[in-house]
Design an enzyme around this catalytic site. Structure first.
Site, PDB file in Angstrom:
ATOM      1  N   ARG A   1     -28.238  82.928 -60.081  1.00 38.76           N
ATOM      2  CA  ARG A   1     -28.205  81.592 -59.468  1.00 38.76           C
ATOM      3  C   ARG A   1     -28.134  81.660 -57.941  1.00 38.76           C
ATOM      4  O   ARG A   1     -28.373  80.667 -57.259  1.00 38.76           O
ATOM      5  CB  ARG A   1     -27.025  80.777 -59.998  1.00 38.76           C
ATOM      6  CG  ARG A   1     -25.660  81.318 -59.557  1.00 38.76           C
ATOM      7  CD  ARG A   1     -24.543  80.443 -60.052  1.00 38.76           C
ATOM      8  NE  ARG A   1     -23.236  81.056 -59.791  1.00 38.76           N
ATOM      9  CZ  ARG A   1     -22.090  80.468 -60.064  1.00 38.76           C
ATOM     10  NH1 ARG A   1     -22.075  79.270 -60.613  1.00 38.76           N
ATOM     11  NH2 ARG A   1     -20.943  81.071 -59.809  1.00 38.76           N
TER      12      ARG A   1
ATOM     13  N   ARG B   1     -19.687  56.942 -46.867  1.00 42.72           N
ATOM     14  CA  ARG B   1     -21.012  57.323 -47.370  1.00 42.72           C
ATOM     15  C   ARG B   1     -22.026  56.187 -47.399  1.00 42.72           C
ATOM     16  O   ARG B   1     -23.200  56.442 -47.681  1.00 42.72           O
ATOM     17  CB  ARG B   1     -20.872  57.956 -48.758  1.00 42.72           C
ATOM     18  CG  ARG B   1     -19.924  59.148 -48.806  1.00 42.72           C
ATOM     19  CD  ARG B   1     -20.338  60.262 -47.861  1.00 42.72           C
ATOM     20  NE  ARG B   1     -19.483  61.445 -48.024  1.00 42.72           N
ATOM     21  CZ  ARG B   1     -19.705  62.616 -47.439  1.00 42.72           C
ATOM     22  NH1 ARG B   1     -20.745  62.784 -46.639  1.00 42.72           N
ATOM     23  NH2 ARG B   1     -18.873  63.630 -47.637  1.00 42.72           N
TER      24      ARG B   1
ATOM     25  N   ASN C   1     -10.587  56.275 -58.562  1.00 43.27           N
ATOM     26  CA  ASN C   1      -9.890  54.988 -58.561  1.00 43.27           C
ATOM     27  C   ASN C   1     -10.429  54.155 -57.405  1.00 43.27           C
ATOM     28  O   ASN C   1     -11.138  54.667 -56.521  1.00 43.27           O
ATOM     29  CB  ASN C   1      -8.359  55.148 -58.556  1.00 43.27           C
ATOM     30  CG  ASN C   1      -7.814  55.687 -57.253  1.00 43.27           C
ATOM     31  OD1 ASN C   1      -8.202  55.256 -56.167  1.00 43.27           O
ATOM     32  ND2 ASN C   1      -6.892  56.645 -57.349  1.00 43.27           N
TER      33      ASN C   1
ATOM     34  N   ARG D   1     -16.479  66.847 -52.065  1.00 39.36           N
ATOM     35  CA  ARG D   1     -15.522  66.956 -50.959  1.00 39.36           C
ATOM     36  C   ARG D   1     -14.501  65.822 -51.013  1.00 39.36           C
ATOM     37  O   ARG D   1     -13.453  65.888 -50.372  1.00 39.36           O
ATOM     38  CB  ARG D   1     -16.252  66.928 -49.601  1.00 39.36           C
ATOM     39  CG  ARG D   1     -17.102  68.133 -49.305  1.00 39.36           C
ATOM     40  CD  ARG D   1     -16.272  69.407 -49.213  1.00 39.36           C
ATOM     41  NE  ARG D   1     -15.224  69.323 -48.209  1.00 39.36           N
ATOM     42  CZ  ARG D   1     -15.386  69.545 -46.904  1.00 39.36           C
ATOM     43  NH1 ARG D   1     -16.564  69.898 -46.457  1.00 39.36           N
ATOM     44  NH2 ARG D   1     -14.380  69.416 -46.051  1.00 39.36           N
ATOM     45  N   HIS D   2     -14.833  64.763 -51.770  1.00 40.37           N
ATOM     46  CA  HIS D   2     -13.896  63.641 -51.907  1.00 40.37           C
ATOM     47  C   HIS D   2     -12.861  64.038 -52.953  1.00 40.37           C
ATOM     48  O   HIS D   2     -13.078  63.901 -54.154  1.00 40.37           O
ATOM     49  CB  HIS D   2     -14.666  62.364 -52.259  1.00 40.37           C
ATOM     50  CG  HIS D   2     -15.512  61.903 -51.106  1.00 40.37           C
ATOM     51  ND1 HIS D   2     -15.083  60.983 -50.184  1.00 40.37           N
ATOM     52  CD2 HIS D   2     -16.728  62.315 -50.676  1.00 40.37           C
ATOM     53  CE1 HIS D   2     -16.009  60.827 -49.240  1.00 40.37           C
ATOM     54  NE2 HIS D   2     -17.021  61.622 -49.526  1.00 40.37           N
TER      55      HIS D   2
ATOM     56  N   SER E   1      -2.651  50.279 -52.030  1.00 38.67           N
ATOM     57  CA  SER E   1      -2.234  51.188 -53.111  1.00 38.67           C
ATOM     58  C   SER E   1      -2.359  50.499 -54.470  1.00 38.67           C
ATOM     59  O   SER E   1      -2.578  51.170 -55.486  1.00 38.67           O
ATOM     60  CB  SER E   1      -0.803  51.681 -52.891  1.00 38.67           C
ATOM     61  OG  SER E   1       0.082  50.584 -52.854  1.00 38.67           O
TER      62      SER E   1
ATOM     63  N   GLN F   1     -21.505  67.381 -51.182  1.00 37.07           N
ATOM     64  CA  GLN F   1     -20.871  66.359 -50.343  1.00 37.07           C
ATOM     65  C   GLN F   1     -19.951  65.476 -51.182  1.00 37.07           C
ATOM     66  O   GLN F   1     -18.851  65.118 -50.761  1.00 37.07           O
ATOM     67  CB  GLN F   1     -21.944  65.498 -49.675  1.00 37.07           C
ATOM     68  CG  GLN F   1     -22.811  66.274 -48.695  1.00 37.07           C
ATOM     69  CD  GLN F   1     -23.894  65.366 -48.095  1.00 37.07           C
ATOM     70  OE1 GLN F   1     -23.635  64.603 -47.174  1.00 37.07           O
ATOM     71  NE2 GLN F   1     -25.086  65.448 -48.634  1.00 37.07           N
TER      72      GLN F   1
HETATM   73  C1  FAD Z   1     -21.208  61.739 -41.852  1.00 37.77           C
HETATM   74  C2  FAD Z   1     -20.342  62.849 -42.384  1.00 37.77           C
HETATM   75  C3  FAD Z   1     -20.471  64.117 -41.894  1.00 37.77           C
HETATM   76  C4  FAD Z   1     -19.662  65.157 -42.387  1.00 37.77           C
HETATM   77  N1  FAD Z   1     -19.828  66.430 -41.892  1.00 37.77           N
HETATM   78  C5  FAD Z   1     -19.040  67.426 -42.331  1.00 37.77           C
HETATM   79  C6  FAD Z   1     -19.159  68.754 -41.818  1.00 37.77           C
HETATM   80  O1  FAD Z   1     -19.994  69.034 -40.969  1.00 37.77           O
HETATM   81  N2  FAD Z   1     -18.361  69.735 -42.320  1.00 37.77           N
HETATM   82  C7  FAD Z   1     -17.401  69.459 -43.262  1.00 37.77           C
HETATM   83  O2  FAD Z   1     -16.676  70.387 -43.649  1.00 37.77           O
HETATM   84  N3  FAD Z   1     -17.273  68.229 -43.779  1.00 37.77           N
HETATM   85  C8  FAD Z   1     -18.053  67.211 -43.344  1.00 37.77           C
HETATM   86  N4  FAD Z   1     -17.920  65.953 -43.879  1.00 37.77           N
HETATM   87  C9  FAD Z   1     -16.970  65.762 -44.967  1.00 37.77           C
HETATM   88  C10 FAD Z   1     -15.671  65.056 -44.490  1.00 37.77           C
HETATM   89  O3  FAD Z   1     -15.039  65.795 -43.470  1.00 37.77           O
HETATM   90  C11 FAD Z   1     -14.699  64.876 -45.669  1.00 37.77           C
HETATM   91  O4  FAD Z   1     -14.288  66.138 -46.152  1.00 37.77           O
HETATM   92  C12 FAD Z   1     -15.319  64.150 -46.828  1.00 37.77           C
HETATM   93  O5  FAD Z   1     -16.091  63.071 -46.360  1.00 37.77           O
HETATM   94  C13 FAD Z   1     -14.218  63.661 -47.786  1.00 37.77           C
HETATM   95  O6  FAD Z   1     -13.480  62.651 -47.139  1.00 37.77           O
HETATM   96  P1  FAD Z   1     -11.930  62.476 -47.368  1.00 37.77           P
HETATM   97  O7  FAD Z   1     -11.161  63.711 -47.035  1.00 37.77           O
HETATM   98  O8  FAD Z   1     -11.517  61.230 -46.600  1.00 37.77           O
HETATM   99  O9  FAD Z   1     -11.860  62.128 -48.936  1.00 37.77           O
HETATM  100  P2  FAD Z   1     -10.781  62.575 -50.015  1.00 37.77           P
HETATM  101  O10 FAD Z   1     -10.708  64.037 -50.115  1.00 37.77           O
HETATM  102  O11 FAD Z   1     -11.096  61.793 -51.261  1.00 37.77           O
HETATM  103  O12 FAD Z   1      -9.430  62.092 -49.408  1.00 37.77           O
HETATM  104  C14 FAD Z   1      -9.126  60.692 -49.324  1.00 37.77           C
HETATM  105  C15 FAD Z   1      -8.047  60.495 -48.273  1.00 37.77           C
HETATM  106  O13 FAD Z   1      -6.835  61.115 -48.737  1.00 37.77           O
HETATM  107  C16 FAD Z   1      -6.153  61.686 -47.626  1.00 37.77           C
HETATM  108  N5  FAD Z   1      -6.070  63.139 -47.847  1.00 37.77           N
HETATM  109  C17 FAD Z   1      -6.693  63.857 -48.820  1.00 37.77           C
HETATM  110  N6  FAD Z   1      -6.343  65.154 -48.740  1.00 37.77           N
HETATM  111  C18 FAD Z   1      -5.489  65.264 -47.686  1.00 37.77           C
HETATM  112  C19 FAD Z   1      -4.818  66.343 -47.076  1.00 37.77           C
HETATM  113  N7  FAD Z   1      -4.927  67.584 -47.518  1.00 37.77           N
HETATM  114  N8  FAD Z   1      -4.031  66.085 -46.033  1.00 37.77           N
HETATM  115  C20 FAD Z   1      -3.892  64.833 -45.553  1.00 37.77           C
HETATM  116  N9  FAD Z   1      -4.532  63.757 -46.054  1.00 37.77           N
HETATM  117  C21 FAD Z   1      -5.318  63.960 -47.114  1.00 37.77           C
HETATM  118  C22 FAD Z   1      -6.974  61.355 -46.369  1.00 37.77           C
HETATM  119  O14 FAD Z   1      -6.466  60.162 -45.823  1.00 37.77           O
HETATM  120  C23 FAD Z   1      -8.363  61.141 -46.919  1.00 37.77           C
HETATM  121  O15 FAD Z   1      -9.165  60.298 -46.108  1.00 37.77           O
HETATM  122  C24 FAD Z   1     -18.697  64.902 -43.395  1.00 37.77           C
HETATM  123  C25 FAD Z   1     -18.574  63.588 -43.887  1.00 37.77           C
HETATM  124  C26 FAD Z   1     -19.371  62.571 -43.406  1.00 37.77           C
HETATM  125  C27 FAD Z   1     -19.225  61.187 -43.961  1.00 37.77           C
END
Ligand code: FAD
Length: 201
Positions: free
Chosen positions: A137, A164, A153, A75-76, A51, A72
């Site tokens: 679009r 990734r 961060n 989604r982070h 942290s 993609q």
């Molecule tokens: C190889 C690969 C294939 C993928 N394929 C798919 C797919 O087919 N379909 C699809 O929809 N996505 C897919 N993803 C996206 C993946 O599921 C994640 O949504 C994306 O990589 C973001 O990761 P994250 O949630 O860890 O990151 P962030 O959103 O930045 O979150 C960081 C961390 O914070 C915590 N966190 C954040 N939000 C919450 C929450 N609401 N509840 C609890 N903990 C939380 C978790 O520990 C998380 O790891 C894929 C990703 C990869 C790398």
């Protein structure tokens, strides 16, 4: 793609980002910095006390990635984004990211180019019928280039690199992750040293 670093958290006392991480971490133990942030930060990373690295952020300007790659990226959720809007920007003359596999195959490339040219024509026709940009679009492909400013961060970046830079990640976002890693390593070498090998893949 073109990735540049716009900003990095820099302590006002002129010390390094990792010195700020050490300062924050030492508050937990009420101890004083000993002049070697790397050693302190490395120990905390090994313990999973991550942290403390949230106190340092990086802002990137990312140009020339596809919308598919952008989808993609955003989604982070533990990051902040500003993205070029296809609601407001006229997309009559956009460029697309051509996947290397397509570029290497003349037949595939010919089909690809024909489709992209048709897409532009359809978009321009729709605009000619006074269809709003936000609706025209709808015909744009995921390969359409986009531009995004993203602020992560260090902790969120660690999670991003973990996912990734991995071989399972898609080629374009892997390339983006490598570019971002290359930019942050000089500022937080200890935080990201575990991913240094990812630059060679
Ligand atoms: C190889 C690969 C294939 C993928 N394929 C798919 C797919 O087919 N379909 C699809 O929809 N996505 C897919 N993803 C996206 C993946 O599921 C994640 O949504 C994306 O990589 C973001 O990761 P994250 O949630 O860890 O990151 P962030 O959103 O930045 O979150 C960081 C961390 O914070 C915590 N966190 C954040 N939000 C919450 C929450 N609401 N509840 C609890 N903990 C939380 C978790 O520990 C998380 O790891 C894929 C990703 C990869 C790398």
């Amino acid at each position: 793609m073109e990735v540049t670093l716009l900003a990095v958290t820099q302590p006002l006392d002129g010390s390094s980002p990792e010195a700020l991480i050490e300062l924050a971490g030492r508050v937990c133990y009420q101890s004083e910095p000993k002049g070697d942030p790397a050693s302190f930060v490395r120990k905390r990373m090994q313990q999973g006390h991550t942290s403390i690295v949230e106190h340092v952020s990086f802002t990137f300007r990312i140009r020339g990635i596809s919308r598919g790659c952008g989808n993609q990226l955003v989604r982070h959720r533990i990051a902040s984004y500003s993205q070029a809007s296809t609601r407001y920007i006229d997309m009559s003359h956009v460029t697309c990211v051509v996947p290397p596999e397509v570029a290497a195959d003349p037949d595939a490339l010919a089909v690809w180019n024909t489709h992209m040219s048709n897409v532009q024509t359809v978009y321009q026709w729709l605009r000619g019928y006074n269809i709003r940009k936000e609706d025209a679009r709808g015909v744009l492909p995921l390969a359409t280039e986009t531009e995004i400013v993203a602020t992560f961060n260090c902790r969120s970046l660690l999670n991003f690199f973990e996912q990734r830079l991995a071989p399972a990640a898609q080629w374009e976002i892997r390339e983006l992750a490598r570019e971002m890693l290359r930019l942050v390593l000089p500022y937080a070498p200890t935080v990201f040293e575990q991913y240094e090998g990812g630059l060679d893949d």
